[in-house]
Design an enzyme around this catalytic site. Structure first.
Site: not given
Ligand code: GCU
Length: 945
Positions: A415, A315, A387
């Protein structure tokens, strides 16, 4: 529910009506004349560490005789904490001061350590002798855990004869992961801001001690205090003395402090030096030396520093892959340097880039690296391959990395499971994951629990990490029942064999006391809450039906086509089989390949995760898949209504403050469960057009892009679909928000399975606001989406002094509104425009109306100049983002802050208001738009009325 509300629009009405509504419904105790005394009010701050006077008077006097003083044997700081906690706890429970003394007399509570190899380093025994109680740890930490457990026994009013106990934790690493940022916002946090006030450190707050106590009370021994999306600033030399002070508090309670490290920290933190480092390549010697120096520096200040947690190449985070190195090479470079100090390196396997089926990424990247990670490196793997969905198969990496230390990452913060609004007690889910037989070893084992406790492969650096739900709200977790997940995670990390029933009973008794009815009612609610949440949000393992980029709260099934489902008119699901689909099922041991890969064998609860099936496919229950989707959503909603009703029956048995707080949360929960039910059922009926068995329903839909103008007549288009097998004639009208609203009705006759559009006349007052509108249908019947649809009301431009639609140069304009884009510079005759550097513009596209789809915003502050008419005038400004979450926007004039928004989840908007004065002749006002440092402010519209 203290602190800022994350859903200002959806929750506003409830906060006004929740407790009051409960009172009106006769649910709250009215007077002290009831048969039992109503307990005194509590705010939830004490969590399960409530040391109230023991209620049973016989037991109280026996306790008072048995425990008169405390003796701490040894001077270790952790032992002193144990003594202090015993003094605090016993004094509260026994209603008299129980001192710590030097000498053991009659009826002493003695806490100390004694080498005992059967207890492991952190185990303890509680033993009652004729004239004293001995709490003995194999080490100091064990003694502390024993002290807490002893107090918990008394809180639960255990007879003296049943106090003896021996226990030891199953996994060595029992860890919290905070996703806390430097500005104290919390990623996926629903309980206010970070507990940690970074900029005040090394100044310490009393709350840090309570934080450390709460961890120790349930055996948590490691905590990573900052977000995995890590700011390199946490490693800056200037910050470390402050973090060392915090580490000192934690140390007294047996907890080691860790940091999430940004892999590019050597670049960021040398940028202002004469010869900056420009790469973060783990094989680069300057990079290695930088980390060596940093680690030396940290350990000089924090000798028991736990280590680093790293999210790399996921990400958008930097990592070793940026330099052609593997995750193992990246991890080992850090692990080797930490090893000298007995530090550890936890490397996350949640890499979220690169493949067509998200479920496969992690396995494909990490499985080939098995055996390459060094001894003090640990791979931390999320429970499932996606997730933290409410239901996912167990991540195939468990069992897929036998030569790698592994920790499981569970998400305690909700979440994807309802934030702090939907009650969702996750222990039953976690139990099912920990008990999963991987079939990768001998027989059916090892289980996930075997792997993370070290039994499977005889490993020491293993354990459980929980992405935690704690914040600075008074009740810590944003709603009174949220702490059950915090407690439950820790208890399972201590002992994965405990049952959900045992753990929840423990929590309820400690949190609310031992009233039988409270325990049995609340337990029944909590143990059903996970499967209930699943039933109205995620049919048959589908998961991910929220907008992918946003807050992951409200249903948005249209946005996850391809990501989690391939819905057509014929069927739905995701073919992940090895035979015809993405190949995911092939990542498991053969046993599971056969089960998951075959339509006949796949368990129903994972059916749509593994397979694409036609709507008419028969489940084991005999129902068709589509009928199951309908029924489970209606049933799930009904169960939430039943939860609320059951809680109502506990009025007077729980203190009024927490009772009302929880009642208000259930009110909100019911509304959100209805929203889910209506959206998901409508969605699948819309595709399948298969009329349900039974009476069916109507479903209402609103063409996107509709705005309501305040102070003017509107015609609100509503599409009415008849999901039943008989024709229906109805009359519909907007339910007036208050007497300032004028509404008219419209009628239609809709054939079985057909749809018709009605135009509902509605005139709101001249306001800028948001409303959840309800549609009244006559004759009364089940009508999905007839409530709680959010509409933005924006004032009719003709009746405003100024009406600006702020955004990009070419997106559609709200009728009568003037365009402000980044290129609209100040112009005296026009009376509005940017002065100085212009901001950026964004357009989120046509799923939104003209007002909400676009906005201007930026990281630095920018100035919008406007002309004010003479006299008082009201400024209203729309803030929000139809895409990602929206940080606070601050609107100021000179030094005066006019209005500030809170953090808003993606897709949630708010109007800010301020009263200005144009003086006798009018004037210009320079509005400064800003956010918190390094965060993006937003402005979508501005009106003067
Ligand atoms: C999910 C979550 C993010 C977080 C990511 C992670 O995508 O929405 O906010 O950063 O997991 O666990 O790294």
């Amino acid at each position: 529910m203290t602190g800022p509300q994350k859903h200002p629009i959806t929750r506003r009405t409830l906060l006004a009506s929740g407790a009051a509504g409960a009172l009106a419904a006769g649910l709250l105790p009215r007077s002290a004349s009831s048969a039992f005394a109503v307990p005194p009010n509590e705010d939830g701050y004490d969590l399960w560490l409530r040391y109230h006077l023991v209620a049973d008077s016989n037991l109280l006097s026996r306790y008072r005789d048995a425990f008169t003083h405390i003796v701490v044997q040894g001077n270790h700081v952790v032992l002193r904490s144990a003594g202090a906690e015993l003094a605090r706890g016993l004094s509260g429970l026994l209603g008299r001061s129980i001192p710590v003394r030097d000498q053991i007399g009659k009826s002493a509570v003695v806490v100390g350590t004694k080498v005992d190899n059967t207890l492991g380093p952190e185990g303890f025994t509680i033993k009652r002798r004729t004239d004293r109680v001995e709490i003995t740890g194999a080490g100091e930490r064990g003694a502390l855990y024993g002290a807490f457990r002893f107090l918990q026994q008394l809180q639960r009013q255990r007879p003296l004869e049943r106090l003896d106990l021996t226990d030891r934790p199953a996994s060595p690493l029992r860890m919290l992961n905070h996703w806390d940022n430097l500005n104290r916002s919390i990623e996926r946090g629903y309980a206010g801001k970070s507990i940690f006030v970074w900029d005040e450190l090394p100044g310490l707050r009393e709350r840090y001690v309570d934080y450390a106590r709460l961890l120790a009370s349930v055996g948590i021994n490691h905590t990573v205090i900052n977000n995995v999306n890590a700011s390199a600033e946490f490693l800056r030399s200037e910050r470390l003395p402050g973090l060392a002070a915090l580490a000192g508090v934690l140390r007294s309670w047996g907890v080691r402090l860790w940091l999430s490290a940004n892999y590019a920290a050597p670049i960021t933190l040398t940028a202002d030096q004469p010869s900056p480092i420009t790469v973060a390549d783990p094989l680069d010697t300057r990079v290695q030396q930088w980390w060596q120096d940093k680690i030396d520096e940290i350990y000089r200040l924090i000798p028991d520093f736990g280590g680093f947690l790293v999210k790399a190449n996921s990400e958008g985070q930097p990592g070793p892959l940026d330099y052609g190195r593997t995750h193992a090479e990246g991890a080992n470079m850090l692990a080797d340097r930490l090893a000298a100090y007995d530090g550890k390196l936890v490397w996350r396997s949640f890499v979220h880039e690169g493949f067509d089926d998200w479920a496969e990424y992690e396995y494909r990247v990490f499985h080939p690296l098995d055996g390459q990670f060094h001894a003090n490196a640990v791979v931390q793997t999320k429970n499932g391959p996606i997730d933290f969905q409410v239901r996912e198969p167990v991540n195939p990496l468990f069992g897929g990395l036998p030569r790698t230390n592994q920790m499981i990452e569970l998400q305690v913060t909700q979440e994807y499971t309802g934030h702090s609004t939907h009650l969702c007690y996750l222990v039953p889910e976690w139990k099912s994951i920990l008990g999963f037989q991987t079939h990768t070893g001998t027989g059916s084992g090892p289980t996930v629990a075997d792997i993370v406790t070290g039994l499977a492969y005889d490993q020491e650096n293993v354990g459980m990490a929980g992405v935690v739900n704690l914040g600075d709200d008074r009740d810590w977790t944003g709603y009174q029942l949220g702490a059950a997940n915090t407690h439950g995670f820790a208890r399972l990390a201590w002992n994965p064999k405990l049952s959900a029933d045992e753990i929840v009973t423990d929590w309820i008794e400690l949190t609310f006391g031992g009233d039988r009815q409270v325990v049995s009612v609340l337990k029944a609610i909590m143990l059903r809450s996970w499967s209930t949440y699943e039933s109205y949000t995620s049919p048959l393992g589908m998961g991910y039906l929220t907008y992918p980029l946003g807050s992951h709260f409200a249903p948005a099934p249209t946005t996850t086509q391809n990501l989690s489902h391939h819905t057509t008119a014929e069927g739905t699901g995701f073919d992940r089989t090895a035979a015809t689909g993405s190949g995911f099922t092939g990542l498991y041991a053969e046993h599971w390949q056969d089960i998951y890969g075959s339509l006949a064998n796949c368990p129903d609860e994972l059916l749509l995760f593994m397979h694409w099936v036609p709507y008419t496919h028969r489940l084991r229950s005999g129902k068709t898949m589509i009928q199951h989707i309908y029924d489970s959503h209606f049933d799930g909603y009904e169960r939430v209504v039943e939860f609320r009703r059951a809680w109502g029956r506990l009025a007077g048995r729980v203190d009024q403050a927490r009772y009302a707080d929880i009642a208000a949360t259930f009110d909100a929960h019911v509304i959100e469960a209805e929203r889910w039910r209506d959206t998901i059922v409508s969605y699948f009926y819309g595709f399948s057009r298969i009329v349900p068995t039974g009476t069916g329903w109507l479903q209402l839909a609103y063409p996107s892009g509709q705005l309501l103008f305040g102070g003017r007549a509107n015609s609100l288009a509503v599409e009415v679909t008849n999901a039943s097998s008989s024709e229906r004639s109805i009359t519909a009208a907007v339910h007036p928000v208050d007497s300032g609203w004028q509404v008219g009705a419209a009628s239609a006759t809709v054939g079985a399975g057909a749809a018709a559009t009605v135009a509902l006349p509605v005139t709101p007052p001249l306001i800028a606001d948001h409303f959840e509108l309800a549609i009244d249908i006559a004759p009364a019947q089940m009508a999905l989406s007839s409530r709680n649809q959010t509409f933005v009301v924006t004032p009719d431009a003709a009746q405003c002094h100024l009406a600006l639609d702020i955004g990009t140069a070419d997106s559609p304009l709200v009728t009568g509104y003037a365009r402000v884009s980044p290129s609209t510079t100040w112009d005296t005759t026009r009376g509005y425009g940017w002065v100085g550097t212009a901001p950026q513009g964004r357009d989120r596209g046509s799923t939104w109306d003209a007002l909400r789809r676009d906005f201007c915003g930026d990281y630095p502050a920018r100035t919008l100049r406007i002309t004010l008419p003479p006299g008082p005038v009201r400024l209203s400004a729309l803030v929000g983002d139809g895409g990602p979450d929206c940080p606070p926007t601050i609107i100021a004039e000179g030094n005066k802050v006019l209005a500030t928004s809170t953090d808003l989840p993606g897709g949630i908007f708010t109007w800010l208001h301020a009263d200005l004065d144009g003086g006798p002749t009018g004037r210009t006002a320079d509005l400064i738009l800003d956010s918190e440092p390094d965060r993006f402010w937003h402005l979508g519209a501005l009106v003067l009325t």
